[in-house]
Design a protein around this motif. Structure first.
Motif, short mmCIF file in Angstrom:
data_model
loop_
_atom_site.label_atom_id
_atom_site.label_comp_id
_atom_site.label_asym_id
_atom_site.label_seq_id
_atom_site.Cartn_x
_atom_site.Cartn_y
_atom_site.Cartn_z
N ALA A 100 0.83 -1.21 0.00
CA ALA A 100 0.00 0.00 0.00
C ALA A 100 0.86 1.25 0.00
CB ALA A 100 -0.94 -0.01 1.20
N ASP B 52 -14.60 6.67 -1.60
CA ASP B 52 -14.27 6.60 -0.18
C ASP B 52 -15.39 7.16 0.68
OD1 ASP B 52 -12.30 5.69 1.69
OD2 ASP B 52 -11.81 7.78 2.13
N THR C 206 -15.26 -1.22 -4.12
CA THR C 206 -15.91 -0.55 -3.01
C THR C 206 -17.00 -1.43 -2.42
OG1 THR C 206 -15.49 1.54 -4.13
CG2 THR C 206 -17.03 1.59 -2.28
N TYR D 199 -15.69 -4.37 -0.37
CA TYR D 199 -15.22 -3.99 0.97
C TYR D 199 -16.40 -3.67 1.89
CZ TYR D 199 -11.53 -2.17 4.10
OH TYR D 199 -10.64 -1.97 5.12
N CYS E 33 -8.19 -0.69 8.33
CA CYS E 33 -8.39 0.60 7.68
C CYS E 33 -7.78 1.71 8.51
CB CYS E 33 -9.88 0.85 7.47
SG CYS E 33 -10.26 2.47 6.76
N LEU F 272 -3.82 1.22 8.85
CA LEU F 272 -3.12 1.45 7.59
C LEU F 272 -3.08 2.93 7.24
CD1 LEU F 272 -1.71 0.34 5.07
CD2 LEU F 272 -3.96 0.12 4.01
N TYR F 273 -4.20 3.63 7.37
CA TYR F 273 -4.21 5.05 7.03
C TYR F 273 -3.32 5.86 7.97
CZ TYR F 273 -7.45 5.12 3.11
OH TYR F 273 -8.01 4.97 1.86
N ALA G 251 -9.48 -7.69 5.34
CA ALA G 251 -9.63 -6.24 5.28
C ALA G 251 -8.39 -5.58 4.68
CB ALA G 251 -9.91 -5.68 6.67
N MET G 252 -7.21 -6.06 5.03
CA MET G 252 -5.99 -5.51 4.44
C MET G 252 -5.95 -5.74 2.93
SD MET G 252 -3.93 -3.92 6.59
CE MET G 252 -2.30 -4.03 5.84
N GLU H 219 -8.27 -3.29 1.32
CA GLU H 219 -7.67 -1.95 1.27
C GLU H 219 -6.80 -1.81 0.03
OE1 GLU H 219 -7.84 0.84 2.92
OE2 GLU H 219 -9.25 0.19 4.46
N PHE I 93 -8.83 -1.55 -3.04
CA PHE I 93 -9.44 -0.23 -3.16
C PHE I 93 -8.47 0.73 -3.85
CE2 PHE I 93 -11.27 3.76 -1.59
CZ PHE I 93 -12.63 3.50 -1.65
#
Length: 211
Positions: free
Chosen positions: A18, A44, A105, A108, A131, A134-135, A190-191, A194, A197
């Motif tokens: 990412a 998003d 999208t 997820y 999420c 990671l952000y 989930a990773m 991401e 996405f």
């Protein structure tokens, strides 16, 4: 090592992918085409509405007041992110209500909402933590070098307050989730979503015009 730290470490490959993704590096150096970022913002915003609903289900399924209040605080954080997206939309003329969700999208959001509705509260935390962590990781990693049109995005996720929200969710994960294959699968999935996405955003799926 706590369960949340171990699951994050086990997904280091996806976190590195990412951080090095051309969509993310384009945000960092300001070279990302505006229409790609506009499409990402629209997708998003749709995602964040589902994320907020998943937190609301976390509130509903909370077994004690501390958990309820933690989920409520996290839900308030999503509202702030949505306001940021509203600001982008207003400046760039993006009609968020008219955007159709891209397949990445939907994949997820459907995963999150199904987990929040049917899974154990610990699994819900496992599905939602990546999420946030990671952000926060992206913001912290890019803060020193980011420049250009998307600096506000980097600053949002580099803010210590956002890292605090990620830590709040990790603390819930550590307290509520058993270290089971289902919990680990939810985190890893989930990773992967991401990264998918970002792939879709880079490919221009869901792209909208930016003024």
């Amino acid at each position: 090592m706590s369960p949340s730290a171990r699951m994050w470490a086990d997904s280091a490959d996806l976190a590195a992918a990412a951080l090095g993704h051309p969509f993310v590096t384009g945000i960092a150096d300001g070279t990302l085409p505006r229409e790609r970022f506009a499409g990402y913002v629209a997708q998003d915003a749709f995602f964040l509405e589902a994320f907020a609903r998943a937190y609301a289900l976390g509130v509903a399924h909370s077994r004690d007041r501390a958990t309820l209040e933690a989920f409520a605080d996290l839900l308030a954080g999503v509202r702030e992110e949505l306001r940021l997206h509203d600001g982008y939309a207003a400046r760039w003329g993006i009609d968020l209500a008219a955007v159709e969700p891209a397949p990445a999208t939907l994949a997820y959001t459907e995963f999150l909402l199904a987990t929040a509705a049917l899974g154990d509260v610990g699994e819900v935390c496992a599905a939602m933590t990546p999420c946030m962590r990671l952000y926060a990781h992206l913001g912290e990693s890019l803060a020193a070098s980011a420049a250009g049109l998307y600096r506000e995005w980097v600053d949002t996720y580099a803010d210590p307050g956002f890292a605090d929200l990620a830590a709040t969710l990790e603390a819930l994960l550590d307290r509520l989730a058993a270290d089971t294959p289902a919990v680990r699968r939810a985190y890893r999935r989930a990773m992967q979503l991401e990264l998918g996405f970002f792939d879709a955003a880079w490919a221009g799926r869901g792209t909208v015009a930016a003024e």
